[in-house]
Scaffold this active site. Structure first.
Site, PDB file in Angstrom:
ATOM      1  N   HIS A  32       1.034  -1.130  -0.057  1.00 23.90           N
ATOM      2  CA  HIS A  32       0.115   0.044   0.035  1.00 23.90           C
ATOM      3  C   HIS A  32       0.965   1.391   0.000  1.00 23.90           C
ATOM      4  CE1 HIS A  32      -4.085  -1.519   1.415  1.00 23.90           C
ATOM      5  NE2 HIS A  32      -3.620  -2.470   0.670  1.00 23.90           N
TER       6      HIS A  32
ATOM      7  N   TYR B 233      -9.181   5.946   7.199  1.00 23.35           N
ATOM      8  CA  TYR B 233      -9.290   6.311   8.507  1.00 23.35           C
ATOM      9  C   TYR B 233     -10.490   7.360   8.409  1.00 23.35           C
ATOM     10  CZ  TYR B 233      -4.978   3.847   9.498  1.00 23.35           C
ATOM     11  OH  TYR B 233      -4.119   2.743   9.800  1.00 23.35           O
TER      12      TYR B 233
ATOM     13  N   PRO C 113      -4.606   1.060  18.542  1.00 22.55           N
ATOM     14  CA  PRO C 113      -4.203   0.630  17.374  1.00 22.55           C
ATOM     15  C   PRO C 113      -4.397   1.647  16.152  1.00 22.55           C
ATOM     16  CG  PRO C 113      -6.534   0.290  18.203  1.00 22.55           C
ATOM     17  CD  PRO C 113      -5.739   0.696  19.214  1.00 22.55           C
TER      18      PRO C 113
ATOM     19  N   LYS D 218       0.927   0.281  15.124  1.00 23.50           N
ATOM     20  CA  LYS D 218       2.436   0.071  15.285  1.00 23.50           C
ATOM     21  C   LYS D 218       2.605  -1.094  16.272  1.00 23.50           C
ATOM     22  CE  LYS D 218       3.511   3.397  12.927  1.00 23.50           C
ATOM     23  NZ  LYS D 218       4.280   2.970  11.601  1.00 23.50           N
TER      24      LYS D 218
ATOM     25  N   TYR E 104       4.141   6.742   9.674  1.00 32.06           N
ATOM     26  CA  TYR E 104       3.068   5.593   9.327  1.00 32.06           C
ATOM     27  C   TYR E 104       4.098   4.348   8.789  1.00 32.06           C
ATOM     28  CZ  TYR E 104      -0.960   3.039   8.079  1.00 32.06           C
ATOM     29  OH  TYR E 104      -2.245   2.299   8.195  1.00 32.06           O
TER      30      TYR E 104
HETATM   31  C1  PHB Z   1      -6.272  -3.624  10.898  1.00 36.89           C
HETATM   32  O1  PHB Z   1      -6.309  -4.305   9.676  1.00 36.89           O
HETATM   33  O2  PHB Z   1      -6.835  -4.486  11.630  1.00 36.89           O
HETATM   34  C2  PHB Z   1      -5.656  -2.560  11.086  1.00 36.89           C
HETATM   35  C3  PHB Z   1      -5.054  -1.437  10.207  1.00 36.89           C
HETATM   36  C4  PHB Z   1      -4.773  -0.323  10.369  1.00 36.89           C
HETATM   37  C5  PHB Z   1      -4.976  -0.016  11.758  1.00 36.89           C
HETATM   38  C6  PHB Z   1      -5.340  -0.639  12.910  1.00 36.89           C
HETATM   39  C7  PHB Z   1      -5.894  -2.101  12.637  1.00 36.89           C
HETATM   40  O3  PHB Z   1      -4.536   1.246  12.007  1.00 36.89           O
END
Ligand code: PHB
Ligand code: APR
Length: 389
Positions: free
Chosen positions: A72, A200, A292, A296, A384
């Protein structure tokens, strides 16, 4: 039984450390409280930094990751004003790899099995002894029998609820913590992801995240009050709430279906210092927890393992005892970097109970800067995709 390094915990931290040490010719034994099926049943995030990917390759367990991991090169942020993309590749020349933590753990178990590593599952009442001397040992019970492992070093990879951190005297330990006033309700669903990249979303009804494992498996989250129970959320109610928080154009065309897994996780930032107590070293969730937002957790566990494996190799293979002193400072520098980033991502994307109009305006201003300032995007993309090791 004897091993050079006794590893407490058979999650990703413990398995990766064991794998790297064994390949360097250092003997290990892994003690895990749960069964293997239980460990593999835990659903966690699925975004790997390049550093973690490279480590898995170096550890000889990156073959399936190379085949099935999805690169990605950016991610999307959504606000009430619309959606914008942060292009990691354009901003910092990096990408992340989408590959579930469960898959990482499975690959690590397979690699460890192939090397014949001793992994003791269902080890009860694990206790650490002699940490301040030169001959530490570990006691545990299995099938009602008491056992002892003598070793040179102990790696505490037993997660947030493990016993390793507690083995450092309380008056020698400092804990830094922020508990957030909400949780994430997560759903894993055998459906096509809502978008090609992660979304997000900051929404007046609360945060939402559209993520994925592969082209047929999606992972979604919504911010919920801590008082909510999973049983309160039917699949229908979940999809309905998720769609309200995602951009309309995404919500309209997204596929919904059954949930394979549904759970609520609280959000916390936590660091325990020091990471070393005599011959004990804390690694991964045993030492720190991140919310989450930003994914990280596993990536930090990987960088801890990197620093500790270098320190242990220096001490054991090159008789450089000073190498062990490097572990804490090197790991903590990166840990606090990820703490800051995941706290920041959490603070700009969620609605906080009692958030004032002023707080709201600041949040909007943060998101506007991220949308319009290249320098803000560079900082976000750098963090990130992963701070340097
Ligand atoms: C996930 O795919 O579970 C996931 C992805 C990004 C995040 C948190 C969880 O920031
Ligand atoms: N004795 C033996 N094993 C234990 C004990 C104990 N007393 N207590 C806990 N464990 C085991 C747990 O059952 C678990 O399998 O230690 C393991 C710790 O694994 P994780 O919690 O996954 O922590 P870690 O390996 O550091 O992984 C960090 O993975 O768990 C995610 O959110 C976490 O993404 C982060 C990353």
């Amino acid at each position: 039984m004897r091993a050079q390094v006794a590893i407490i915990g058979g999650g990703p931290s413990g398995l990766l450390l064991s794998q790297i040490l064994m390949r360097a010719g250092i003997s290990t034994v892994v003690l895990e409280r749960q069964t293997r099926d239980y460990v593999l049943g835990r659903i966690r995030a699925g975004v790997l930094e390049r550093g973690a990917v490279e480590m898995l390759h170096r550890a000889g367990c990156g073959e399936r990751l190379a085949r099935e991991g999805i690169a990605h090169e950016g991610c999307n942020l959504s606000t009430v004003k619309g959606m914008f993309r942060v292009d990691f590749q354009a901003r910092v020349g990096e990408a992340v790899t989408v590959y579930g933590q469960t898959e990482v753990t499975q690959d690590l178990y397979a690699a460890q099995d192939a090397m014949g590593v001793v992994i003791i599952h269902e080890a009860a009442n694990v206790a650490l002894h002699g940490l301040e001397g030169s001959a530490p040992w570990v006691s545990y019970e299995k099938d009602g029998q008491s056992h002892r492992i003598d070793c040179d070093y102990i790696a505490g990879c037993d997660g947030f609820h493990g016993i390793s951190r507690q083995s450092i005297p309380a008056d020698k330990r400092t804990e830094y913590e922020r508990v957030y006033p909400f949780g994430w309700l997560g759903v894993l669903s055998p459906t096509a992801p809502a978008a090609e990249e992660l979304i997000y979303a900051n929404h007046p009804r609360g945060f939402a995240l559209a993520s994925m494992r592969n082209e047929k498996l999606s992972r979604y989250y919504i911010q919920v009050p801590l008082s909510d129970k999973v049983e309160d959320w039917s699949d229908l109610a979940f999809w309905d709430e998720l769609k309200r928080r995602l951009p309309a154009e995404v919500a309209e065309s997204m596929e919904t279906g059954p949930s394979i897994e549904k759970s609520i996780a609280p959000l916390r930032s936590f660091v325990a210092e020091p990471l070393r107590w005599g011959r004990l070293f804390l690694v991964g969730d045993a030492a720190h927890i991140v919310p989450p937002t930003g994914a990280k957790g596993l990536n930090l566990a990987a960088s801890d393992v990197h620093y500790l494996s270098e320190a242990l190799q220096g001490a054991i293979l090159e008789s450089d005892a000073g190498a062990l002193d490097q572990y804490g400072p090197r790991a903590l520098k990166r840990i606090w970097g990820a703490m800051r980033f995941s706290w920041w991502m959490t603070s700009i994307l969620h609605r906080f109970p009692g958030q004032s109009d002023f707080d709201q305006k600041i949040q909007e201003s943060e998101l506007l800067q991220l949308e319009t300032l290249e320098s803000a995007q560079v900082t976000m993309a750098r963090n990130y995709t992963g701070l340097p090791y």
